[in-house]
Design an enzyme around this catalytic site. Structure first.
Site, PDB file in Angstrom:
ATOM      1  CE  LYS A   1      25.766  11.458 -54.223  1.00 44.12           C
ATOM      2  NZ  LYS A   1      24.865  11.000 -54.992  1.00 44.12           N
TER       3      LYS A   1
ATOM      4  CG  MET B   1      19.497   8.632 -46.543  1.00 46.46           C
ATOM      5  SD  MET B   1      18.829   8.990 -48.324  1.00 46.46           S
ATOM      6  CE  MET B   1      17.870   7.337 -48.783  1.00 46.46           C
TER       7      MET B   1
ATOM      8  CG  ASP C   1      29.571   8.492 -52.598  1.00 43.63           C
ATOM      9  OD1 ASP C   1      30.240   9.120 -53.376  1.00 43.63           O
ATOM     10  OD2 ASP C   1      28.742   7.659 -52.544  1.00 43.63           O
TER      11      ASP C   1
HETATM   12  N1  SAH Z   1      23.994   2.306 -50.415  1.00 44.72           N
HETATM   13  C1  SAH Z   1      23.976   2.570 -48.667  1.00 44.72           C
HETATM   14  C2  SAH Z   1      22.746   3.661 -48.673  1.00 44.72           C
HETATM   15  C3  SAH Z   1      22.957   4.507 -48.766  1.00 44.72           C
HETATM   16  S1  SAH Z   1      21.989   5.895 -47.900  1.00 44.72           S
HETATM   17  C4  SAH Z   1      23.181   1.145 -48.494  1.00 44.72           C
HETATM   18  O1  SAH Z   1      23.448   0.509 -49.025  1.00 44.72           O
HETATM   19  O2  SAH Z   1      24.059   1.313 -46.911  1.00 44.72           O
HETATM   20  C5  SAH Z   1      22.431   6.794 -46.789  1.00 44.72           C
HETATM   21  C6  SAH Z   1      21.906   5.936 -45.631  1.00 44.72           C
HETATM   22  O3  SAH Z   1      22.485   4.911 -45.299  1.00 44.72           O
HETATM   23  C7  SAH Z   1      22.117   6.875 -44.229  1.00 44.72           C
HETATM   24  O4  SAH Z   1      21.305   8.290 -44.400  1.00 44.72           O
HETATM   25  C8  SAH Z   1      21.577   6.045 -43.387  1.00 44.72           C
HETATM   26  O5  SAH Z   1      20.144   6.149 -42.883  1.00 44.72           O
HETATM   27  C9  SAH Z   1      22.476   4.831 -43.981  1.00 44.72           C
HETATM   28  N2  SAH Z   1      23.564   4.138 -43.016  1.00 44.72           N
HETATM   29  C10 SAH Z   1      24.532   4.338 -44.228  1.00 44.72           C
HETATM   30  N3  SAH Z   1      25.676   3.608 -43.540  1.00 44.72           N
HETATM   31  C11 SAH Z   1      25.140   3.211 -42.457  1.00 44.72           C
HETATM   32  C12 SAH Z   1      26.201   3.162 -40.659  1.00 44.72           C
HETATM   33  N4  SAH Z   1      27.050   2.782 -41.113  1.00 44.72           N
HETATM   34  N5  SAH Z   1      24.929   2.697 -39.394  1.00 44.72           N
HETATM   35  C13 SAH Z   1      23.362   3.300 -39.950  1.00 44.72           C
HETATM   36  N6  SAH Z   1      23.393   3.557 -41.146  1.00 44.72           N
HETATM   37  C14 SAH Z   1      23.728   3.836 -42.256  1.00 44.72           C
END
Ligand code: SAH
Length: 510
Positions: free
Chosen positions: A61, A176, A39
């Site tokens: 995505k 998000m 991803d």
């Molecule tokens: N499966 C992922 C989340 C996917 S949804 C997890 O467990 O972390 C995508 C959202 O995750 C982004 O919009 C943001 O809100 C958050 N996100 C992912 N990586 C991030 C990061 N390094 N710093 C801050 N927010 C993050």
């Protein structure tokens, strides 16, 4: 029955961004992967755990940009598994936390494909941790909720039960949610959460570009707009956010967020880059030197053939060490060909390269320049009648061989390698330099600077030079830099890579 192995899919959490935050099991899966489907958010460096032969498919995505629809991704995973491949489906954070991992598993189950799930460190815990915010704490929070911020809170049939969340859970973590932040904060206050509740928004959590903005429910929207925070970011609401003042650590590291350009050769850049990154810097590599040993093979042939005739071998760079021993072992296949030659080294980096061949250094320079080496060598004299081999760069200063000869030694200078200018310069780094969009640029030798200058047109360089933020490893390099009319901001007092790093730390402490 078919005896060939069945395909299998590993749904692996890649962690939130820092490439060290993947699990050991996740790495083991990557190491045996035949196909990796990954991803947008997972760090590309993680792919290096997979074999070079593995097929790597980007299905990135992000909220704004769908490279591949979910149905197509599902179909691709099933297809690869049916080709009896070991497939790693690498997903940012944890695969089951807002990652559609559940849906992918359903599809695999229906298709009769074997799968395993390897959890990952989710952004909702990792980003706060790197911002110094524990999501629970005995004094402040006994419960925590992960909530999607993707839903428009104003829409009629929201799935989020704001009335319960607002007052029923201590720490609220929104994924998000940057775009919907006004709606989220309004909804929480409307349902009874105090407007002065602390809030943090963390962008690119755990990465060297991490940015954290704090405020309260009634100020955070304004703060985020002011700082121009964009996705991806985590929003965390609750009293625990106030602990950040005390507990933050990541953004307090000495070089946090400093953009440093490293001009060392590709082969040698990583030691410097790693140290700077450990201190929090955002490092870009701009190699100005490539090492070419092919041309020097003939110059090395005679000394290597007669290697047992030398009393001393004097090394003045790690490159010289590598080139020499590569040639020696290619000819003799045995380190004992060196005989009883004594070994001298100009500094710790060169000594480390020698030690890597399980050889001790007899004399090390007091100060890591030719003059310093001569001082130490003089003490190891008398030199009358001694045979000395000096494997070094094609172009180098003459002070070493000349002085040794004056002392009566027979010196053979062998061009062990040649430094050449790389032909490619990453245009984005060049732009950053011309537009003064960086904090420091390091030069670890005179040739790094000469070659750096050659990467620009005269017009570009005259625009860049007055504001150039150069760091010099020592006086010789500084003289070269001054020769172009530029005064380095920093000169390391110890002329080694660790010395260079210390000087940079000192500079930012002021
Ligand atoms: N499966 C992922 C989340 C996917 S949804 C997890 O467990 O972390 C995508 C959202 O995750 C982004 O919009 C943001 O809100 C958050 N996100 C992912 N990586 C991030 C990061 N390094 N710093 C801050 N927010 C993050």
């Amino acid at each position: 029955m078919n005896t060939r192995k069945r395909g299998k899919v590993f749904l692996v959490g890649a962690g939130p961004g820092d490439s060290g935050l993947i699990t050991l099991k996740g790495v083991q899966c990557l190491e045996k992967a035949e196909v990796v489907i990954y991803d947008y958010l997972s760090d590309p460096a993680l792919l290096e755990h997979a074999p070079g032969t593995a097929e790597k498919i980007y299905v990135g995505k992000s909220a704004s940009q769908h490279t591949m629809e979910q149905d197509d991704i599902n179909a691709l995973i099933v297809k690869k598994a049916r080709e009896r491949k070991i497939v790693v489906r690498l997903k940012g954070g944890d695969p089951f936390v807002f990652g559609r991992g559940g849906e992918e598993c359903e599809v695999l189950k229906d298709a009769g494909v074997l799968y395993e799930v390897v959890p990952g460190v989710t952004a909702g815990i990792a980003a706060p941790a790197y911002a110094g915010i524990p999501v629970t704490h005995r004094g402040f929070a006994s419960s925590v909720a992960f909530i999607t911020g993707n839903e428009d809170p104003t829409k009629a049939q929201t799935n989020i039960r704001w009335e319960h969340l607002a007052k029923g859970v201590d720490t609220l973590v929104f994924y998000m949610g940057v775009g919907n932040l006004p709606g989220i904060t309004a909804e929480l206050m409307k349902h009874g959460r105090a407007p002065e509740t602390p809030v943090a928004v963390i962008r690119w959590g755990t990465k060297s570009t991490q940015q954290t903005v704090t405020g309260t429910l009634d100020t955070i929207v304004e703060m985020v707009a002011l700082k121009g925070i964009k996705p991806p970011a985590i929003t965390i609401v609750g009293l625990v956010v106030s602990l950040r003042d005390q507990l933050q650590w990541f953004e307090r590291r000495p070089l946090f967020g400093k953009r440093i350009i490293n001009t060392r050769s590709r082969a040698q850049a990583s030691a410097l880059s790693e140290r700077l990154r450990d201190l929090g810097a955002v490092v870009q590599e701009l190699p100005t030197i490539e090492i070419d040993t092919a041309a020097s093979a003939s110059a090395m042939a005679a000394p290597i053939a007669n290697i047992d005739k030398y009393n001393w071998i004097v090394f003045t760079s790690p490159n010289g060490v590598e080139a020499f021993f590569t040639a020696l072992l290619a000819t003799w296949g045995d380190i004992r060909a060196l005989g009883n030659a004594r070994i001298a080294s100009i500094g710790p980096g060169t000594s480390a390269a020698i030690n890597a061949y399980r050889l001790k250094v007899n004399v090390t320079a007091e100060e890591a320049v030719a003059e310093g080496l001569l001082k130490s060598l003089e003490a190891a004299g008398p030199w009358t009648g001694k045979t000395v081999l000096l494997p070094r760069a094609e172009k180098a200063r003459d002070i070493l061989p000349e002085t040794l000869q004056r002392w009566g030694a027979h010196v053979t200078v062998a061009a062990a390698y040649r430094t050449v200018r790389p032909t490619f310069l990453d245009p984005s780094i060049k732009d950053a330099i011309i537009n003064n969009n960086y904090d420091l640029i390091t030069f670890s030798s005179s040739s790094t600077f000469d070659n750096f200058v050659a990467l620009f047109t005269t017009e570009e360089f005259s625009r860049t030079a007055p504001a150039l933020k150069a760091v010099s490893i020592g006086p010789i390099t500084t003289t070269t830099i001054r020769h172009y009319g530029i005064e380095p901001l920093i000169e390391a007092s110890e002329h080694t890579i660790p010395g260079l790093v210390t000087a940079i730390e000192e500079y930012f402490k002021k």
